[in-house]
Design a protein around this motif. Structure first.
Motif, mmCIF file in Angstrom:
data_model
loop_
_atom_site.group_PDB
_atom_site.id
_atom_site.type_symbol
_atom_site.label_atom_id
_atom_site.label_comp_id
_atom_site.label_asym_id
_atom_site.label_seq_id
_atom_site.Cartn_x
_atom_site.Cartn_y
_atom_site.Cartn_z
ATOM 1 N N ARG A 192 -0.841 -15.046 8.049
ATOM 2 C CA ARG A 192 -1.107 -13.811 7.291
ATOM 3 C C ARG A 192 -1.469 -12.694 8.279
ATOM 4 N N ILE A 193 -0.876 -11.525 8.043
ATOM 5 C CA ILE A 193 -1.042 -10.390 8.970
ATOM 6 C C ILE A 193 -1.671 -9.213 8.232
ATOM 7 N N LEU A 194 -2.742 -8.670 8.802
ATOM 8 C CA LEU A 194 -3.398 -7.483 8.255
ATOM 9 C C LEU A 194 -3.020 -6.274 9.122
ATOM 10 N N VAL A 195 -2.527 -5.224 8.487
ATOM 11 C CA VAL A 195 -2.176 -3.990 9.201
ATOM 12 C C VAL A 195 -2.848 -2.823 8.485
ATOM 13 N N THR A 196 -3.619 -2.038 9.218
ATOM 14 C CA THR A 196 -4.177 -0.816 8.626
ATOM 15 C C THR A 196 -3.909 0.347 9.565
ATOM 16 N N SER A 197 -3.184 1.312 9.048
ATOM 17 C CA SER A 197 -2.885 2.508 9.832
ATOM 18 C C SER A 197 -4.009 3.522 9.628
ATOM 19 N N TYR A 198 -3.957 4.592 10.384
ATOM 20 C CA TYR A 198 -4.887 5.705 10.174
ATOM 21 C C TYR A 198 -4.172 6.989 10.585
ATOM 22 N N GLY A 199 -4.278 8.000 9.765
ATOM 23 C CA GLY A 199 -3.709 9.301 10.095
ATOM 24 C C GLY A 199 -4.755 10.369 9.853
ATOM 25 N N SER A 200 -4.848 11.289 10.802
ATOM 26 C CA SER A 200 -5.835 12.355 10.648
ATOM 27 C C SER A 200 -5.482 13.235 9.475
#
Lengths: 109, 381
Positions: free
Chosen positions: B322-330
């Motif tokens: 299982r893979i967790l991906v969390t992006s972030y954009g200003s």
């Protein structure tokens, strides 16, 4: 070959299939080897010299002419004949009106 | 109430409370092909420090970044997206039921689209042979949301496919990030791209996604300005950490998962310090970030950052992981995803160039003057 800013907007549009995707060729993973090349030192309008242009024999037997991505002076003292290349998608030029012309180039392996 | 009525009511209640095991409905949708692209040129942070007369040791240690990838002068968001997409298509093509005509959307996220008006995505679709000139029904949109525009496209492609509007779609993040000479961003602003094919025959199934968005002025670039501005330390606690951890926690709550359920984790990588600190805040083992922590060797590729972390993990993920991906954009927002790799992923891992191959091989180091020239910061007079 693309001729500087003489490549008008309609001509660029008409040639997209050939320049973007080498229509008639299987572009994905296309590789080849250089059979002839020259270093352009006096560039037409819209291009910045020096750069390398060559003839590449690609793996499906076709011969294609295009720019070879290479840094001068790295390639000036060595022969590029028979060097392996892969076909890549790059920007060929940017017109003074901002239009970007894209197409294939050859990247030294 | 009669016995028969009780039984009917019980059956109806059971149906109402019977939630599907995965996502919002039973249709399995996810990634069926992935591709990375990182340009060859690298500049060491030491070289940038030399120009600005800074001691490199604290800068490199503070950021956790040794060098960054630099696009050539003939590369941009469009060309890098095409290269990443070709790698993704090569993998997706191993599924004999897949063909290019099934692709019905292309979303490209970037904060360095070459044109203010003219979609990057249309050129990418044309170059890939999937525009409507090739017979495809093709919906294209250029997306912008600072560094998370790529994952926004992944959510949208997923929704398009899951709704049945199209059979398969493409989502990509690509950036040639700009940093003002001498600014803190110059040490990390880098170039790279990643692309995903989304279909109903995935090798990494999307379990669920959750987004967290607020108006936070942490980083911006006004119309007509060449370089972005930022709120310096304000980009940390109320910006990156708040949004990334909130989205991640909400996703885990939504799916009923806990930190230990994930084998691999990717958080957006403005530097190496922030994602590791976020992992610590969330109680996640730092080792789970290792494979996707590409920032140490290529810098912050903005819209390509967390997507490249994900391609690096898909390159090696085992079935069932299982893979967790969390992006972030200003601006600010975060998109969190949970993927589960299935048995079919192994076959695709042997095809094409892997993310860390791009990062570690065929590198060409450049000096600061060449860097300025390649990024169009200086021109022949």
């Amino acid at each position: 070959m693309i001729d500087g800013e003489n490549m008008t907007v309609p001509l660029y549009w008409r040639m997209q299939k050939e320049k973007y995707g080498l229509v008639g060729s299987n572009i994905t993973g296309l590789k080849g080897r250089i059979i002839s090349y020259t270093i352009i030192r006096a560039a037409p309008e819209g291009f910045e010299a020096p750069y390398v242009v060559g003839v590449v024999l690609v793996e499906n037997g076709e011969k294609l002419v295009g720019e070879i991505c290479a840094n001068l002076p790295d390639v000036e003292s060595v022969s590029l004949i028979d060097r392996s290349v892969s076909v890549v998608f790059r920007r060929i030029q940017t017109h003074s009106n901002g239009l970007r012309v894209y197409g294939y180039k050859f990247l030294l392996e | 109430m009669t016995g028969i009525l009780k039984r009917i009511l019980a059956i109806n209640l059971a149906v109402l409370h019977c939630k599907p095991a995965i996502g919002e409905n039973m249709t399995t949708v996810g990634i069926s092909g992935w591709g990375a692209y990182v340009p060859r040129h690298r500049i060491k942070l030491e070289e940038i420090c030399k120009v600005w007369e800074r001691d490199p040791a604290p800068v490199i240690k503070g950021l956790g970044v040794e060098e960054k990838a630099v696009a050539s002068r003939d590369e941009d968001t469009i060309t890098m997206a095409v290269e990443a997409a070709r790698n993704a298509l090569a993998r997706a093509m191993t599924d004999k039921t897949f063909n290019l005509k099934q692709l019905g959307c292309l979303f490209i996220g970037s904060e360095s689209h070459p044109y203010a008006v003219k979609p990057s995505g249309a050129t990418v679709a044309e170059a890939l042979g999937i525009s409507s000139n090739f017979g495809n029904q093709m919906m294209v949109a250029d997306l912008e949301f600072a560094c998370k525009a790529g994952t926004a496209g992944l959510q949208m492609a997923h929704a398009f496919v899951k709704s049945g509007m199209i059979e398969a779609g493409m989502a990509m993040g690509s950036d040639t990030a700009q940093g003002r000479p001498g600014d803190a961003l110059e040490y990390t602003a880098a170039s790279g791209a990643a692309c995903f094919i989304v279909s109903k025959n995935p090798v990494a199934e999307l379990e669920g996604t959750y987004s967290f968005t607020t108006d936070t002025p942490s980083f911006w670039r006004a119309e007509g300005k060449k370089y972005p501005s930022h709120g310096a330390r304000f980009t940390g606690e109320p910006a990156y950490f708040k949004h990334l951890t909130s989205a991640t926690k909400a996703l885990m709550q939504k799916l009923g998962l806990k930190e230990s359920d994930f084998n691999h984790v990717v958080f957006h990588m403005p530097n190496a310090k922030f994602p590791l600190q976020a992992a610590k805040m969330l109680g996640i083992d730092a080792n789970k970030l290792k494979q996707g922590l590409v920032v140490t060797k290529i810098g912050n590729t903005y819209s390509g950052s967390s997507p490249l972390g994900l391609t690096a993990i898909l390159d090696i993920a085992k079935p069932g992981e299982r893979i967790l991906v969390t992006s972030y954009g200003s601006g600010d927002g975060s998109d969190a995803f949970s993927f589960v790799a299935n048995d079919k992923i192994t076959e695709l891992q042997n095809i094409g160039k892997k993310t860390w191959d791009y990062i570690n091989n065929d590198k060409k180091y450049i000096d600061y003057g060449t860097y300025l020239k390649l990024r169009g910061k200086i021109h022949r007079d």
